[in-house]
Design an enzyme around this catalytic site. Structure first.
Site, short mmCIF file in Angstrom:
data_model
loop_
_atom_site.label_atom_id
_atom_site.label_comp_id
_atom_site.label_asym_id
_atom_site.label_seq_id
_atom_site.Cartn_x
_atom_site.Cartn_y
_atom_site.Cartn_z
N SER A 414 0.87 -1.18 0.00
CA SER A 414 0.00 0.00 0.00
C SER A 414 0.91 1.22 0.00
O SER A 414 1.71 1.40 0.91
CB SER A 414 -0.90 0.02 1.23
OG SER A 414 -1.57 1.26 1.33
N ARG A 415 0.79 2.06 -1.03
CA ARG A 415 1.69 3.21 -1.14
C ARG A 415 1.28 4.34 -0.20
O ARG A 415 1.95 5.36 -0.14
CB ARG A 415 1.78 3.67 -2.60
CG ARG A 415 2.38 2.61 -3.49
CD ARG A 415 2.77 3.09 -4.86
NE ARG A 415 3.23 1.95 -5.64
CZ ARG A 415 2.54 1.35 -6.59
NH1 ARG A 415 1.34 1.81 -6.90
NH2 ARG A 415 3.02 0.32 -7.24
#
Length: 552
Positions: A414-415
């Site tokens: 998850s950025r």
């Protein structure tokens, strides 16, 4: 009898005198050729791109290719009744769908028309299916979580409101199950969900609908369907229609979640209509703008900035518009919260900042992409990976090994990361993703090793227990506080001596024990969004008591 005739004659005379003819000017054309879901139309000189057109038999189409000699139209419906020489007229309206709260709980097609047999939908307006995404200035940071109820995702691959998180994997690895669990978990959390089914069998959509109804999730869900037996044109516009429906909630200050199931079939449908309309083929026969197909769709997911205005201190309530205020006067705004606070200080006492109603909404998207034999480097998967803010990769080998959901934490990311987690989850799961990825590698190595040192054995032992904790049955999302307490127990070694085959029962018994004997611990975590020091001590004490009395 004569009086009756006179009365009828008089009424007819009044109607004739009162009749005022109305003339409508519409752009008209003639079908040159039709078939396979597309038509070439001569005329329609003033038609616009994406404008709706109507054939003489009532079928609707969309002006797709504006060429010098003719217009390429994609037909949204049964194209078999459209023949050469049939008249076509422009409707003067860009392709749009009805939107509004009345859509919630309904099943609609790609045109927003109800297909669930529950009658018409009293919508409040229309929105174009395509529009420019909000700019950077209109957005704010993604820092509020979307709780999916799935431990492995909420702890290691968190999703934030306004984020675009890709769910990717081979067929039959549980991609749709993850999305459905996320929808079920939004019950009572104030988030509207839109599920867009693209190219699926109607039986599969009916099963999904039945599942959502069984768990009470249709109360906050809209289903948009473009099934496998419908035209490629409807499969092409369905995700855009679903996004337009979701934008209505986002732009009225609410939160929405949209699932595209799946964008691989969406790309196939777009390739089909593009090739039929003689658009030049590129790599894998996809048209050259296939990247833009998905980027302009997913960029519309955002978390809009909350706006504030400065008003007199005696004002109470929420501003409906930015120019409302006490005695019709606003002293500054709309501004960001920080700007408004600074401006209010400069104005001195007697002023305060108030949120503008309808701002700060979000649209979160979970697109699904199907890979072939785990090939994430294929054309469409790499396109969508580069557009989204992270991906949840579901692996077939893990799924077949009984690890459900089959999340490969090594290449899932998850950025937004910890920004989309509450502090309590960050406290207990800070290193969990790295630890689980290391455990998977170590477990693969340990298969070939005959003798392992004590620390390696301990790491493998802990990893096995955590893997069991992260397993979760389908349609059983877990509350946030329960996730935190179970992961806390696992990472602090309370499960190290529990037999692997008893881990599921241990977890159920632990949650039941904490909810019945120490309900205040969970309530404190929910209220404070963190594990305070005194609550941590209480939790450790409760876990000690549970372990002392629990029998495998």
């Amino acid at each position: 009898m004569s009086d009756l005739i006179k009365q009828i004659t008089s009424d007819l005379q009044k109607q004739i005198e009162g009749f005022k003819p109305e003339f409508n000017v519409s752009d008209a054309g003639v079908v040159l050729e039709a078939g396979d879901g597309i038509a070439r139309v001569q005329g329609l000189a003033k038609v616009r791109a994406q404008e709706l057109v109507q054939f003489a038999n009532g079928v609707i189409g969309v002006a797709f290719n504006l060429e010098k000699e003719n217009v390429g139209v994609i037909i949204m419906g049964d194209y078999q009744g459209i023949t050469e020489g049939m008249s076509v007229r422009g409707l003067g309206r860009i392709a749009s769908v009805p939107v509004g709260d009345a859509m919630i709980g309904r099943v609609v097609n790609a045109l927003g028309e109800p297909i669930d047999g529950k009658g018409p939908i009293a919508t409040t307006g229309y929105r174009p299916i395509e529009r420019i995404a909000p700019g950077v200035i209109e957005r704010q940071d993604v820092d509020t979580p979307v709780q999916t109820g799935i431990k492995s995702i909420d702890s290691m691959i968190p999703i934030g409101r306004g984020q675009r998180e890709l769910i990717i994997g081979d067929r039959q690895t549980g991609k749709t199950a993850v999305a459905i669990d996320a929808i079920i978990n939004q019950k009572g959390k104030g988030m509207v969900c839109i599920y867009v089914a693209i190219g699926q069998k109607k039986a599969a959509v009916a099963r999904t609908l039945g599942t959502l109804e069984k768990f009470g999730a249709m109360e906050h869900t809209i289903i948009v369907v473009a099934s496998a037996d419908e035209s490629a044109a409807l499969q092409y516009i369905a995700p855009y229609a679903g996004t337009a429906i979701g934008e209505e909630f986002m732009e009225t200050g609410r939160d929405a979640l949209i699932i595209y199931d799946d964008l691989s079939k969406h790309a196939w449908a777009y390739r089909q209509v593009s090739l039929l309309l003689r658009r030049p083929p590129g790599r894998e026969a996809y048209p050259g703008d296939v990247f833009y197909l998905h980027s302009r769709l997913l960029e519309r997911s955002a978390r809009l900035a909350t706006q504030y205005v400065i008003v007199k201190d005696n004002f109470s309530g929420v501003l409906a518009e930015a120019n409302d205020g006490v005695d019709g006067k606003v002293y500054g705004g709309p501004l960001s919260k920080h700007e408004a606070e600074e401006a209010a200080k400069k104005l001195g006492g007697g002023h305060k900042i108030v949120k503008v109603k309808g701002t700060g909404g979000s649209l979160t998207s979970l697109p699904i992409i199907e890979t072939l034999l785990g090939d994430v480097s294929a054309y469409i998967p790499t396109n969508v990976i580069s557009i989204t803010d992270g991906q949840i990769y579901l692996e077939g080998n893990l799924f077949n090994a009984g690890i459900r959901p089959a999340v490969n934490v090594g290449i899932s990311v998850s950025r937004v990361g910890g920004d989309a987690q509450t502090k309590a989850m960050k406290q207990v799961a800070g290193r969990l993703r790295l630890d689980m990825a290391a455990y998977r590698e170590l477990a693969a190595f340990a298969l070939m090793a005959s003798d392992l040192d004590k620390s390696t054995q301990q790491q493998l032992n802990r990893g096995q227990r955590m893997q069991e904790i992260l397993k979760q049955p389908q349609y059983s999302p877990m509350e946030f506080e329960d996730q935190v307490m179970v992961i806390f127990a696992g990472t602090n070694g309370y499960a190290d001596n529990v037999p692997l085959d008893k881990m599921a029962q241990w977890q159920v018994d632990l949650i039941r024990y904490l909810e019945s004997s120490y309900p205040e611990i969970g309530k404190d975590i929910v209220a404070k969004k963190t594990i305070a020091e005194d609550n941590r001590n209480a939790l450790l004490k409760a876990l000690d008591g549970f372990q002392a009395g629990w029998v495998a």
